[in-house]
Design an enzyme around this catalytic site. Structure first.
Site, mmCIF file in Angstrom:
data_model
loop_
_atom_site.group_PDB
_atom_site.id
_atom_site.type_symbol
_atom_site.label_atom_id
_atom_site.label_comp_id
_atom_site.label_asym_id
_atom_site.label_seq_id
_atom_site.Cartn_x
_atom_site.Cartn_y
_atom_site.Cartn_z
ATOM 1 N N GLU A 188 -6.462 5.889 7.567
ATOM 2 C CA GLU A 188 -7.247 4.971 8.408
ATOM 3 C C GLU A 188 -7.619 5.634 9.733
ATOM 4 O O GLU A 188 -8.723 5.449 10.240
ATOM 5 C CB GLU A 188 -6.457 3.674 8.637
ATOM 6 C CG GLU A 188 -6.359 2.846 7.348
ATOM 7 C CD GLU A 188 -5.555 1.575 7.528
ATOM 8 O OE1 GLU A 188 -4.405 1.688 7.974
ATOM 9 O OE2 GLU A 188 -6.069 0.490 7.223
ATOM 10 N N GLU A 197 -0.752 1.359 0.439
ATOM 11 C CA GLU A 197 -0.072 0.150 0.938
ATOM 12 C C GLU A 197 0.274 -0.834 -0.166
ATOM 13 O O GLU A 197 1.285 -1.534 -0.099
ATOM 14 C CB GLU A 197 -0.945 -0.547 1.993
ATOM 15 C CG GLU A 197 -0.988 0.148 3.334
ATOM 16 C CD GLU A 197 -1.979 1.298 3.418
ATOM 17 O OE1 GLU A 197 -2.536 1.689 2.356
ATOM 18 O OE2 GLU A 197 -2.194 1.809 4.519
#
Ligand SMILES: NC(=O)c1ccc[n+]([C@@H]2O[C@H](COP(=O)([O-])OP(=O)(O)OC[C@H]3O[C@@H](n4cnc5c(N)ncnc54)[C@H](O)[C@@H]3O)[C@@H](O)[C@H]2O)c1
Length: 693
Positions: free
Chosen positions: A105, A125
């Protein structure tokens, strides 16, 4: 200058280094350091561009797991991303090793990304039951095709830089030379060529997918897990909503998932796995013995699988059995096993050859054991046979060799006592099939040396198992608890439930299979033998009697084509058997048993609380080091669903006061005297505490 995020200027390019070993986790200090660096670079007129790079072997592994349960300080990652988006100078992420989760990210909020050839990029995740919470679900579908983004985020599997280049996720691969040098050159080129600041947030995600279909597919594949569908919803938001709205939606869904039991369970399992290797009185720097060669005694079901685990990890093994015939049978099974994997395309022929090349065989125990650093015994489950063998091993094994037993029920102290070197004796309890199952119970006997324990734990990991320490007791952690579960499953039959209903309720709960399907797989003769032995050893431990009738008929399960269920030849699918139903009805009548309707909920409660209550005894006695170790035993050895976190965590989730109240209720029911709430459960329930603190 910050240690975790050193800042330097090279050729007009600011270099911010992520330096938080071992994986440059984005902890509080590192995020603050990056934010500082960005501010400095922005303010310095001599700086024309910025490079973010990882120190050591990786860019960043994402959130710092050491701070997972700690308070997050500002700036959080979205704040850093906002700052990246506000930058007026080109930002380049230089990726080596891996950029995962928050690490990717961070890279996605840069304007350009360059990478080394073997770098991995991913958003894993979902594996912790959550979703990328710092713009990942909004940025990834804007830079790679939406279908690919959904696939990456719902599986959590990373891609390699070559594929990332083709997808546009990476702009250039640095084939040779130093990555930082290349990044500085690349950044200066961007400046010289006046390349635009490519902010992914300003791009638009074009749907190349039918979201209705994707939702259906993902729902099917993600049984029991809410995160994958939430990820799809976020990806859809990336297509339909402006960036800021999409990100707001992502934050909401992230917060929601963080609070789900499924995610809490998965995060528990993640930490539990890392705890198993911590043994309070055996420090991590305990010296270990070198294991370069192994011997396996007994080429049966377990011996074969154990030998495969060693050669799979590149450790040479000599396998032996009492007769040439048994040895040949064992070797043939190993070969067929590998050949089947090769024919499915999951193993290369040359790798099979390499593994078979590491496997030697002999019918002489002495010859096999003489130069081995560890000897693992997997012969018949009889104390006299094992003690006799250990005496022989004691006479020939080299000094310092580890002598391990794969016994599932025998007392390891007694086996050790047959030798003059009990400090070298340990239990290594593999699970069937031993080459597949991850669990390895490492049984620490009274006299087992600390270095022997440390070596075996390390070796367990090396052969890709999850080693969990257990003390000596009948059944160790897993099977001792299972006995109580088996007991309840048979009582439930007596009271009116059918094998199908019990299996159905527990597989709906999430177990890989229900108990009766499991008995048919393991062989009903095994349970029969155990029950006969128990009747003599522990007459106070009562079993429902119907299972004996199935075994007495020779219906041993899959291997005989018939057991609790029927089986078509060559097919493992259990088919309900009306004859079993009739036998069960006759049995109940004969025994004068009163039946009643039993709810699925009661089935789950009875079976699960039986596990947790015995787990509490095991904890109290110090057989298991911690509740989370028990959870790992069930997650890796007994098909317990990860999204329930293990039997102890599940009990914690329900609330120990509720579990205790249910057990007290069961005490008043059928065979209620068999329920004895563990003192630890009573104590914790009273104090409002949990097994897993
Ligand atoms: N089968 C399972 O699911 C399982 C799981 C965990 C542990 N175990 C334990 O593993 C051990 C082996 O079980 P298994 O299922 O592989 O049994 P098995 O009967 O398939 O194999 C045992 C092998 O040992 C050989 N053997 C017997 N005595 C010997 C001796 N003195 N020297 C050399 N070889 C000898 C036999 O010929 C046979 O091939 C037992 O202690 C068992 O309790 C079994």
């Amino acid at each position: 200058m910050s240690d975790v995020a050193p800042y330097a200027v090279r050729d007009g390019v600011a270099v911010i280094t992520l330096n938080n070993p071992p994986v440059n986790g984005l902890g509080n200090a590192l995020r603050a350091g990056i934010a500082d660096g960005l501010r400095k670079a922005d303010a310095d007129p001599a700086v024309k561009a910025v490079v973010l790079i990882g120190a050591g072997k990786a860019f960043s592994g994402g959130a710092d797991i050491r701070e997972f349960n700690a308070r997050r300080e500002k700036p959080d990652l979205p704040d850093v991303n906002d700052q990246q988006d506000a930058m007026k100078k080109p930002l380049v992420a230089a990726i080596t090793g891996f950029a995962l989760g928050g690490g990717l990210e961070l890279a996605l909020a840069c304007h350009y990304r360059i990478a080394t050839p073997k770098a991995q990029l991913g958003l894993p995740e979902v594996k912790l039951g959550i979703l990328p919470g710092s713009g990942g679900t909004q940025r990834l579908p804007r830079i790679v095709p939406v279908s690919k983004a959904v696939q990456m985020m719902t599986t959590g599997n990373p891609i390699l830089s070559e594929e990332a280049l083709q997808l546009g996720l990476v702009d250039e691969i640095v084939q040779n030379g130093d990555l930082l040098d290349a990044a500085v050159v690349y950044a200066n080129k961007l400046v010289a060529e006046k390349k635009p600041l490519r902010r992914i947030r300003d791009m638009s995600a074009k749907a190349d997918v039918d979201f209705k279909k994707i939702r259906e597919d993902v729902a099917k594949a993600s049984r029991g897990y809410p995160a994958p569908l939430e990820i799809v919803a976020c990806a859809e938001a990336a297509v339909t909503k402006p960036f800021d709205e999409g990100r707001k939606f992502e934050r909401e869904r992230f917060a929601h998932l963080m609070n789900t039991t499924e995610s809490k369970s998965l995060r528990h399992a993640f930490f539990a796995e890392r705890q198993t290797s911590k043994i309070p009185d055996v420090p991590e720097d305990t010296p270990t013995r070198a294991i370069k060669k192994a011997a396996v005694i007994g080429a049966g079901t377990m011996g074969g699988g154990i030998a495969m685990s060693f050669v799979n990890a590149g450790i040479p093994v000599t396998i032996t059995d009492a007769t040439q015939e048994a040895l040949d049978r064992g070797l043939k099974r190993i070969k067929e096993n590998y050949a089947a994997t090769v024919s499915k395309g999951r193993l290369k022929q040359e790798d099979m050859d390499k593994r078979m090349g590491l496997l030697k065989s002999t019918t002489s125990v002495e010859e096999a054991a003489r130069d081995a650093d560890i000897v693992i015994e997997a012969v018949f489950e009889r104390m006299d046979v094992k003690q006799d063998l250990f005496k022989r091993l004691d006479a020939v094994a080299k000094p310092g060799a580890i002598l391990a037993t794969n016994t599932s029920t025998l007392n390891v102290d007694q086996i050790a006592a047959a030798t003059k070197r009990p400090q070298d004796v340990i239990g290594t309890h593999f699970f069937s099939p031993a080459n597949v199952m991850r669990l390895l119970e490492v049984v620490r006997a009274k006299k087992t040396g600390k270095d022997v324990l440390a070596t075996t734990m390390k070796l367990g990991k090396q052969i890709r198992k999850l080693p969990v320490v257990s003390g000596v007791c009948d059944g160790f952690i897993g099977n001792r608890m299972l006995e109580k579960y088996v007991q309840q499953s048979l009582f439930l039959l007596d009271e009116g439930a059918s094998p199908q209903q019990i299996d159905g309720a527990l597989s709906k709960f999430g177990l890989a299979m229900g108990p009766f399907t499991m008995y048919d797989m393991a062989g009903n003769d095994i349970g029969f033998e155990i029950r006969k032995r128990r009747a003599k050893e522990r007459p106070d431990f009562v079993y429902g009697k119907f299972a004996d009738r199935i075994a007495e008929k020779g219906w041993f399960g899959q291997k005989t084509g018939r057991g609790w269920y029927r089986y078509e030849p060559g097919n493992r699918k259990p088919i309900p058997d009306p004859e079993v139903d009739k036998m069960l009805a006759d049995y109940r009548k004969e025994m004068g048993l009163k039946t009643r309707t039993i709810s699925d909920e009661e089935i789950v409660e009875r079976c699960m609380y039986a596990l947790a209550n015995e787990g509490a005894h095991i904890l109290e006695e110090g057989i298991a080091l911690r509740a989370s170790d028990i959870d790992m035993v069930y997650l890796t050895g007994y098909g317990f669903p990860p999204y329930r976190g293990g039997p102890m965590f599940y009990a914690d989730t329900v609330g120990l006061d509720k579990v205790l109240a249910a057990i007290e209720r069961f005490q008043k029911g059928y065979q209620g005297a068999q329920w004895k709430p563990a003192p630890l459960l009573v104590k914790l329930a009273k104090e409002g505490r949990r097994f897993n603190q």
